[in-house]
Design an enzyme around this catalytic site. Structure first.
Site, PDB file in Angstrom:
ATOM      1  N   HIS A 186       0.930  -1.234   0.030  1.00 18.19           N
ATOM      2  CA  HIS A 186       0.011  -0.105  -0.087  1.00 18.19           C
ATOM      3  C   HIS A 186       0.925   1.218  -0.102  1.00 18.19           C
ATOM      4  O   HIS A 186       1.862   1.438   0.859  1.00 18.19           O
ATOM      5  CB  HIS A 186      -1.049  -0.090   1.224  1.00 18.19           C
ATOM      6  CG  HIS A 186      -1.866  -0.946   0.963  1.00 18.19           C
ATOM      7  ND1 HIS A 186      -2.301  -1.877   2.187  1.00 18.19           N
ATOM      8  CD2 HIS A 186      -2.604  -1.667   0.058  1.00 18.19           C
ATOM      9  CE1 HIS A 186      -3.312  -2.842   1.734  1.00 18.19           C
ATOM     10  NE2 HIS A 186      -3.591  -2.481   0.384  1.00 18.19           N
ATOM     11  N   GLU A 189       1.567   3.798   3.146  1.00 16.91           N
ATOM     12  CA  GLU A 189       2.193   3.369   4.328  1.00 16.91           C
ATOM     13  C   GLU A 189       3.301   3.582   4.645  1.00 16.91           C
ATOM     14  O   GLU A 189       4.010   2.671   4.374  1.00 16.91           O
ATOM     15  CB  GLU A 189       1.595   1.971   4.488  1.00 16.91           C
ATOM     16  CG  GLU A 189      -0.033   2.136   4.473  1.00 16.91           C
ATOM     17  CD  GLU A 189      -0.760   0.499   4.470  1.00 16.91           C
ATOM     18  OE1 GLU A 189      -2.089   0.457   4.474  1.00 16.91           O
ATOM     19  OE2 GLU A 189      -0.085  -0.575   4.439  1.00 16.91           O
ATOM     20  N   HIS A 295       2.858  -3.120   6.580  1.00 20.44           N
ATOM     21  CA  HIS A 295       1.800  -2.275   6.523  1.00 20.44           C
ATOM     22  C   HIS A 295       2.027  -1.101   7.482  1.00 20.44           C
ATOM     23  O   HIS A 295       2.688  -1.417   8.476  1.00 20.44           O
ATOM     24  CB  HIS A 295       0.573  -2.860   6.386  1.00 20.44           C
ATOM     25  CG  HIS A 295       0.217  -3.917   5.365  1.00 20.44           C
ATOM     26  ND1 HIS A 295      -0.750  -3.692   4.341  1.00 20.44           N
ATOM     27  CD2 HIS A 295       0.556  -5.081   4.967  1.00 20.44           C
ATOM     28  CE1 HIS A 295      -0.814  -4.501   3.450  1.00 20.44           C
ATOM     29  NE2 HIS A 295       0.012  -5.532   3.649  1.00 20.44           N
ATOM     30  N   GLU A 374       1.440  -4.872  10.649  1.00 16.19           N
ATOM     31  CA  GLU A 374       1.192  -3.415  10.745  1.00 16.19           C
ATOM     32  C   GLU A 374       2.042  -2.606  11.683  1.00 16.19           C
ATOM     33  O   GLU A 374       1.814  -2.823  13.040  1.00 16.19           O
ATOM     34  CB  GLU A 374      -0.312  -3.286  11.316  1.00 16.19           C
ATOM     35  CG  GLU A 374      -1.413  -4.187  10.374  1.00 16.19           C
ATOM     36  CD  GLU A 374      -1.856  -3.268   9.287  1.00 16.19           C
ATOM     37  OE1 GLU A 374      -1.421  -2.013   9.040  1.00 16.19           O
ATOM     38  OE2 GLU A 374      -2.842  -3.800   8.472  1.00 16.19           O
TER      39      GLU A 374
END
Ligand code: ZN
Length: 573
Positions: A186, A189, A295, A374
């Site tokens: 992504h 990010e 991420h 994450e």
């Protein structure tokens, strides 16, 4: 939806527009479609992707919605999501109440590092595209004995998907497990690619002096792709990250674009993007035992599965390595970092469903062990905070990497010839949903697993299966079980089956092939199927100059003197 909601939502619209819209929905359903078009025009007039939130009613609904929009996160009953105009058009038909939000990049302004000012980079600034590319190739220049850098292909807009391969004896394919880290699928990010670059820097600069780094580099073939979606990161141009987008240049979420174990080849209803194809080809061509996809947007370790609620066969191992990551990150960070959810970890679908994510694709179709990391709640952290996030994650990244050295491993060979066998290694009464592993082309296998007592079954086509019972393994321990398989009497003579060796990735722009049978013809195709090279031979060893080939993955098709065909992929760095 209620009218007051509707009006507050479209607050940026002119009064005239609201008036005409109210008239439209009052008088004609057909004309209300025009209203939808106008709302879409307004929402997407200056942006290719929009960020928005809504409340959901059931997990079933969430699962359906995750196929038409890109869900970013779920907090209580509130969903945060991204959509392209086409996605939002579909979402609109659900008649759910929603709120358009500022894109996470809206108020972000990063000061970019500028190499032309001849300053030394200190990991506290974001990089321009050219500097990112230069830094990657510089790692290979500075540490040629342990690091190679190459492109696995180009993006929609022609940027390179770069990978650093780090290992001792870098030119030799050794009996070592392959591990793959990749960041920023992504594009918005931001912290993730910088942490991956720092990991390459840390492994290369500390090799020879740091005990853990020595162990990792000596016993693993480490592959790191810091930036999986450069078109998203540099959506505002190559000199800034301020306008980064989640999606690629075609406004498609690459982490919803992979084949899904439950929802088929195209769970998002979109064709495979060129980036997706490059990552699928890489997974095909290599034999990754473990991997992670990094991420931002939350702080949590998300482990399989994302697509269905049945737990992974190795659920206890997943919780173990996920907790190890979160615990380590907590230890090296202030209170509050990566300590939400279940003490920093979550099962994927328990949080929210993802269809077409790379995690489930790698686990299900490639028998790999991939989780989703994450690393920061804020997608756009200020450049001065980048070193902090490295401090929080450094040891955790190293520890997860080290896990690939534990568990069962060994080599599977033919009892009579000693040749390697590509076999299936299945844990009796334990493996399901494709959780078994396969040995690689040299016969080596690696099976990370939680401590316990297991029976391993070894099987391959045309061979008699073998079982090894009562195999005890502890956490942070490895056990080697080599197995020889005996050929069933199939009537096929061994010497009529061709075997080839290709140096992969290619060295010095020369494709080198050694074969057990005479090669009659070779054809080389691009991954898009274009014929690039074709020639006739009558030899067992070939060296072909591929200086003029673009970097990327190629498919070679060989025909042998006995009429047999073989197809294999190779990477031209
Ligand atoms: Zn993400």
């Amino acid at each position: 939806m209620s009218l007051p909601h509707l009006i507050s939502r479209i607050s940026k619209c002119t009064k005239l527009f609201i008036l005409s819209f109210l008239m439209l929905i009052n008088f004609s359903i057909t004309k209300a479609q025009g209203g939808k078009t106008q709302i879409l025009d307004e929402a997407f007039k200056s942006a290719k992707e929009r960020y928005f939130s809504f409340s959901f009613e059931s997990r079933d609904q969430l699962n359906q919605l995750s196929k038409i929009i890109s869900i970013d996160k779920v907090e209580k009953d509130k969903v945060y999501a991204y959509a392209s105009r086409a996605d939002f058009d579909n979402f609109f038909n659900t008649h759910l109440d929603y709120e358009l939000l500022d894109h996470p990049n809206t108020f972000f302004h990063a000061e970019m590092f500028d190499s032309k000012l001849k300053k030394t980079y200190a990991w506290d600034q974001y990089l321009m595209y050219e500097d990112y590319v230069d830094m990657m190739y510089q790692f290979a220049n500075d540490y040629p004995a342990i690091c190679q850098v190459f492109s696995i292909g180009q993006t929609v807009e022609g940027r390179e998907l770069l990978v650093a391969k780090i290992s001792d004896n870098i030119d030799v394919s050794e009996a070592e497990p392959q591990f793959f880290y990749s960041g920023q699928i992504h594009g918005d990010e931001l912290v993730t690619s910088i942490l991956m670059l720092r990991l390459i820097d840390y492994l290369t600069t500390n090799y020879g002096t740091d005990e853990q780094v020595n162990k990792l580099v000596n016993s693993i073939e480490i592959w790191i792709n810091p930036l999986a979606n450069p078109d998203g990161l540099y959506a505002g141009g190559n000199t800034t990250v301020n306008y980064a987008t989640r999606f690629n240049a075609n406004s498609i979420d690459l982490n919803r674009n992979f084949p899904d174990p439950e929802d088929g080849e195209h769970p998002d209803g979109k064709s495979w993007q060129t980036e997706t194809q490059h990552f699928m080809n890489l997974a095909e061509a290599q034999h990754f035992v473990m991997s992670a996809n990094t991420h931002a947007g939350a702080e949590v370790v998300n482990y399989p599965w994302d697509t269905w609620t049945v737990r992974h066969a190795d659920d206890n191992w997943w919780q173990f390595v996920s907790h190890e990551y979160a615990d380590t990150a907590q230890f090296y960070s202030p209170i509050g970092y990566m300590d939400g959810f279940n003490d920093g970890i979550t099962n994927g679908i328990d949080w929210y469903p993802i269809n077409g994510g790379r995690q489930d694709y790698m686990n299900y179709f490639h028998h790999c062990r991939e989780f989703t990391l994450e690393q920061s709640t804020e997608k756009h952290i200020s450049e001065s905070q980048l070193p902090d996030y490295w401090d929080y994650n450094r040891q955790a990244l190293l520890n997860y990497l080290e896990q690939v050295t534990y568990g069962f491993n060994g080599r599977i060979t033919d009892l009579e010839t000693g040749d390697p066998i590509q076999a299936k290694i299945e844990i009796d009464g334990h493996d399901f949903d494709e959780s078994f592993v396969l040995s690689n082309q040299d016969g080596y296998y690696y099976r990370p697993i939680k401590a316990g007592l297991y029976t391993l079954n070894f099987s391959a086509d045309e061979y008699e299966s073998v079982s090894k019972t009562n195999q005890q393994i502890a956490d942070y321990d490895s056990k080697t079980i080599n197995v020889q398989l005996q050929k069933l009497n199939t009537g096929i003579e061994e010497n009529t089956i061709s075997k080839i060796q290709i140096t992969n990735p290619v060295h010095n722009h020369t494709l080198h092939i050694i074969s057990s049978l005479n090669i009659k013809q070779i054809k080389i195709y691009s991954i898009l199927g274009q014929l690039i090279y074709s020639s006739q031979y009558n030899t067992k060893e070939l060296q072909i100059d591929i200086q003029n080939f673009r970097p990327g993955i190629y498919i070679t098709k060989l025909e042998f003197s006995n009429g047999e065909h073989i197809q294999q992929r190779f990477i031209n760095p």
